[in-house]
Enzyme design. Structure first.
Site: not given
Length: 270
Positions: A150, A219, A248
Site C-alpha cells: 500500500s 480494492d 485492500h
C-alpha cells in the site's frame, strides 16, 4: 432582472468561496488527511519471533524503531515497507511466517508512526526507507528482497530505483499517491496543492529488479487499475497477480506469501 443577476452573482461568489475554502482546508490539513498513523505497538515478546531483536536505525539525525531477524544460512532477507495505518508490529503474523520459512526480515515504523518519533512527510519516509535498506545491507550479507504494501509501495519503489536488490514485490500499490487523490477528489486541483505525491509511476521506470505486483479487484482504497498500470511500466516485469473479489487488506489471507516465495526463488536463480 437586476435582482436575478444579483442573486446569481451572490450564488457564484458563495460557490467560489466555498470551493477555495475546501482547497485551503485540504492544503493545510493534507498530511492529517493522508496518513493514519495511530495504533498500539505490540511487544516483540508477545509474538512467536524467538530469533528477532528490536533495533533502532539512524535516519537524518532521528531514529526509527523496528524488528530484525537474520535468515537461515543461504536464505535471503526481506526489507518490509509497511502500509499507511497503525504500527508495523500489528503485522507480526507475516514476520512469523517469513521466519518460519527461513527468511530474514527487517520491518519498522516510519517517522511519526507509533513506534518512531518524528514528523511524517514524504521526504522523511523516503529517507527512513533508504536508511533501513542501507542498515540492513551493512548488517547482513544475505540477498535483499524488497516488499512494499500500500503506502509502502512508494518507499519500496523508490529504494529499488536507488539500490540493487534481488526482487521487488508490490502489494496493492498505487500508480502514485497523486493518482489516488485525483481519483477520490476529481473536482479539486490536487496536482497543484498535494505535497506528498509518491511518484511510483516515475520511480518504477528506474527499477532493474524483477517485479511482482499483487492487487485485488474489490480494492476500494486503491483501485486495481493502479497496480495494473504500474506493472505495465516496470522494465523487468515478472508477474501480475490479480485476485478476483479481494479487497485492500485481503491478500495475505488470499495466499500472497505462497505466491511470493516462488517469485523470490525465480529472482534468486536469475
Amino acid at each position: 432582472m437586476k435582482l436575478l443577476r444579483r442573486l446569481l452573482l451572490a450564488l457564484l461568489i458563495l460557490i467560489v468561496t466555498g470551493y477555495v475554502g475546501v482547497i485551503a482546508y485540504m492544503y493545510f490539513n493534507q498530511r492529517a488527511l493522508q496518513y493514519d498513523a495511530q495504533g498500539e505497538v505490540l511487544a516483540l515478546t508477545d509474538t512467536a519471533l524467538t530469533n528477532a531483536q528490536e533495533v533502532l536505525i539512524p535516519s537524518d539525525g532521528e531514529t526509527v524503531a523496528g524488528w530484525y531477524a537474520p535468515p537461515r544460512p543461504g536464505m535471503p532477507v526481506i526489507v518490509y515497507y509497511k502500509g499507511n495505518s497503525s504500527s508495523f508490529t500489528e503485522e507480526s503474523e507475516r514476520y512469523e511466517r517469513f521466519a518460519a520459512d527461513g527468511y530474514g526480515f527487517l520491518a519498522f515504523d516510519y517517522r511519526g508512526f507509533p513506534a518512531s518519533r518524528g514528523e511524517i512527510s514524504e521526504t522523511n519516509i523516503l529517507a527512513d526507507a533508504l536508511a533501513a535498506y542501507d542498515w540492513l545491507d551493512a548488517k547482513s550479507d544475505a540477498p535483499i528482497l524488497i516488499w512494499g504494501r500500500s503506502l509502502g509501495s512508494g518507499p519500496a519503489s523508490y529504494v529499488a530505483s536507488q539500490r540493487e536488490a534481488v526482487a521487488l514485490l508490490l502489494e496493492t500499490p498505487f500508480l502514485s499517491a497523486l493518482n489516488v487523490a485525483a481519483e477520490r477528489y476529481p473536482i479539486l486541483p490536487v496536482a497543484l496543492v498535494m505535497q506528498d505525491q509518491f511518484r511510483n509511476d516515475h520511480w518504477i521506470e528506474d527499477v532493474s529488479e524483477p517485479v511482482l505486483v499483487a492487487h485485488g479487484t474489490a480494492d476500494r482504497t486503491i483501485d486495481v487499475t493502479n497496480g495494473e498500470r504500474l506493472y505495465a511500466r516496470a522494465p523487468n516485469p515478472d508477474e501480475l497477480w490479480i485476485v478476483d473479489g479481494a479487497g485492500h487488506s485481503d491478500l495475505w489471507d488470499a495466499g500472497i506469501w505462497d505466491r511470493a516465495k516462488p517469485f523470490f526463488d525465480r529472482a534468486m536463480n536469475r
